[in-house]
Design a protein around this motif. Structure first.
Motif, PDB file in Angstrom:
ATOM      1  N   PRO A 129      73.002  63.609  77.929  1.00 12.51           N
ATOM      2  CA  PRO A 129      71.965  62.732  77.395  1.00 12.51           C
ATOM      3  C   PRO A 129      72.168  61.279  77.838  1.00 12.51           C
ATOM      4  O   PRO A 129      73.277  60.856  78.128  1.00 12.51           O
ATOM      5  CB  PRO A 129      72.094  62.874  75.877  1.00 12.51           C
ATOM      6  N   ARG A 145      72.214  58.564  76.285  1.00 15.92           N
ATOM      7  CA  ARG A 145      73.086  57.771  75.423  1.00 15.92           C
ATOM      8  C   ARG A 145      74.549  57.796  75.891  1.00 15.92           C
ATOM      9  O   ARG A 145      75.299  56.857  75.637  1.00 15.92           O
ATOM     10  CB  ARG A 145      72.985  58.315  73.986  1.00 15.92           C
ATOM     11  N   GLN A 146      74.921  58.902  76.546  1.00 11.47           N
ATOM     12  CA  GLN A 146      76.298  59.000  77.060  1.00 11.47           C
ATOM     13  C   GLN A 146      76.485  58.179  78.325  1.00 11.47           C
ATOM     14  O   GLN A 146      77.595  58.031  78.819  1.00 11.47           O
ATOM     15  CB  GLN A 146      76.647  60.463  77.372  1.00 11.47           C
ATOM     16  N   LEU A 189      65.802  61.423  68.815  1.00  7.99           N
ATOM     17  CA  LEU A 189      66.846  61.612  69.813  1.00  7.99           C
ATOM     18  C   LEU A 189      66.318  61.973  71.203  1.00  7.99           C
ATOM     19  O   LEU A 189      67.069  61.957  72.166  1.00  7.99           O
ATOM     20  CB  LEU A 189      67.844  62.692  69.375  1.00  7.99           C
ATOM     21  N   ARG A 243      67.082  53.599  72.660  1.00 11.84           N
ATOM     22  CA  ARG A 243      66.005  54.513  73.053  1.00 11.84           C
ATOM     23  C   ARG A 243      64.695  53.756  73.268  1.00 11.84           C
ATOM     24  O   ARG A 243      63.932  54.071  74.190  1.00 11.84           O
ATOM     25  CB  ARG A 243      65.861  55.565  71.954  1.00 11.84           C
ATOM     26  N   SER A 290      66.607  64.108  76.962  1.00  8.85           N
ATOM     27  CA  SER A 290      67.480  63.923  75.823  1.00  8.85           C
ATOM     28  C   SER A 290      68.072  62.517  75.853  1.00  8.85           C
ATOM     29  O   SER A 290      68.758  62.156  76.806  1.00  8.85           O
ATOM     30  CB  SER A 290      68.575  64.993  75.919  1.00  8.85           C
ATOM     31  N   TYR A 291      67.758  61.707  74.837  1.00 13.65           N
ATOM     32  CA  TYR A 291      68.395  60.397  74.728  1.00 13.65           C
ATOM     33  C   TYR A 291      69.770  60.561  74.087  1.00 13.65           C
ATOM     34  O   TYR A 291      70.753  59.996  74.532  1.00 13.65           O
ATOM     35  CB  TYR A 291      67.531  59.424  73.917  1.00 13.65           C
ATOM     36  N   ASP A 292      69.802  61.367  73.037  1.00 10.83           N
ATOM     37  CA  ASP A 292      71.072  61.643  72.365  1.00 10.83           C
ATOM     38  C   ASP A 292      70.994  63.057  71.804  1.00 10.83           C
ATOM     39  O   ASP A 292      69.906  63.646  71.751  1.00 10.83           O
ATOM     40  CB  ASP A 292      71.313  60.629  71.239  1.00 10.83           C
TER      41      ASP A 292
END
Lengths: 91, 268
Positions: free
Chosen positions: B211, B213-214, B104, B220, B178-180
């Protein structure tokens, strides 16, 4: 005792300690600050041992500032921030 | 969110090319190994036994990485962390606690000679050493910028934070982004006190972070790829690996230092 202070725009500093005979003992200074070199923390913590709990914020800050070795970089906190955390812990 | 941006003298960008860089790709490993490798590789670069290096981290376990000066009890809900199999490790640099699950995060370390940041203030050096990352994120559509002292942030919230040590004759600069994330688990294993949020308005703990991802549909892997490409373009560096000697040294340091209670609970 436990006191916290976050320098606005800076970092959190936490001081945990005990009080014995009106003096600060067993202090621990922690937080998400940066300090170079790292060993300077021992000098800072050492300066707090035996401080009277009647010390003012200004007095505590002076004692800490005097103990910080030359060439030390404190990023995100300061002797004043440590003093505020201690006064809060005593309040 | 107010947009306070940390700048640095752009002429410093030319310095990356003063060195021959090596890039070590991510591979999963125990949390304490990542911390130990930071010390080993910083020492190696400082001693001139290794070229300046960029290393991408990888995890084989959920982890909370606390800063050099943080108290475990003040940062971690220790019983909850243990219950969820989250390891707690203390790194050798200051700064704040980060929580991630394997796969993540996007985390990396730069090991460099001190001359790379010569003449820059600490705040400038943070922004400089992460500028290629901010540029990459922007290129991939994230409205990111560098906020003093040590944050990569965005219009969607904080993406990550950096920390430096200047030791062993070298600069160690590492950054966790932070990716997710798992916000529910995060609030169960970290302690986020009110004082920490005191100058951040009324935003709740999990709203402070945003993050990647949002903010994007890119996987990733696309970020790892783009970051590696950009660093290669910037520095002319090439892919490398951790040597057997370095691996062994790190295993030994995990055993003697980074997996010990004495180190992890240095500030209990």
């Amino acid at each position: 005792m436990h006191g916290e202070y976050k320098t606005p725009g800076g970092k959190l500093v936490v001081v945990d300690f005990e009080v014995r005979d009106g003096k600060i003992v067993e202090p621990m200074v922690s937080g998400d600050f940066f300090l170079y070199p790292e060993e300077s923390l021992e000098h800072i913590v050492g300066s707090l041992v035996g401080l009277s709990i009647d010390s003012s914020e200004e007095q505590i800050a002076e004692v800490v500032a005097a103990a910080v070795p030359e060439g030390t970089e404190m990023l995100g906190f300061s002797p004043e921030a440590i003093a505020i955390a201690i006064r809060r812990g005593l309040a | 969110m107010s947009r306070t941006e940390q700048h640095y003298p752009r002429e410093a960008d030319a310095r990356w090319r003063d060195y021959e860089w090596e890039i070590i790709p991510t591979s999963p490993m125990p949390p304490a190994m990542n911390i130990a490798l930071d010390e080993v590789l910083t020492r190696r670069v400082g001693a001139g036994d290794r070229r300046p290096t960029l290393r991408f981290w990888g995890w084989d376990s959920p982890v909370i990485v606390i800063g050099r000066f943080q108290s475990v009890r003040n940062e971690v809900q220790i019983e909850n962390a243990a219950e969820h199999g989250v390891q707690v490790v203390r790194r050798i640099t200051g700064g704040g606690a980060m929580f991630t699950l394997p796969g993540l995060d996007i985390t990396y370390s730069i090991y460099a000679p001190p001359d790379l940041v010569k003449g820059l203030s600490f705040p400038e050096s943070y922004a400089f050493l992460d500028s290629w990352v901010v540029d990459t994120y922007r290129e991939l559509g994230i409205d990111a910028w560098y906020a003093p002292l040590n944050d990569i942030t965005s219009s969607g919230g904080k993406i990550g934070g950096a920390a430096q040590a200047r030791r062993f004759g070298a600069v160690l600069h590492h950054t966790m982004t932070s990716y997710d994330m798992d916000p529910t688990l995060m609030t169960q294993v970290l302690r986020i006190g009110m004082e920490k949020l005191s100058d951040k308005g009324l935003r709740s703990a999990d709203k402070r972070v945003g993050p990647l991802r949002q903010q994007t549909s890119l996987p990733r892997e696309a970020f790892f790829h783009a970051l590696t490409e950009r660093f290669m373009d910037l520095t002319g560096g090439e892919l490398g690996e951790i040597s057997n000697l370095e691996h062994q040294a790190a295993v030994e340091l995990v055993r003697s230092k980074f997996s010990t209670e004495e180190w992890t609970y240095l500030l209990p």
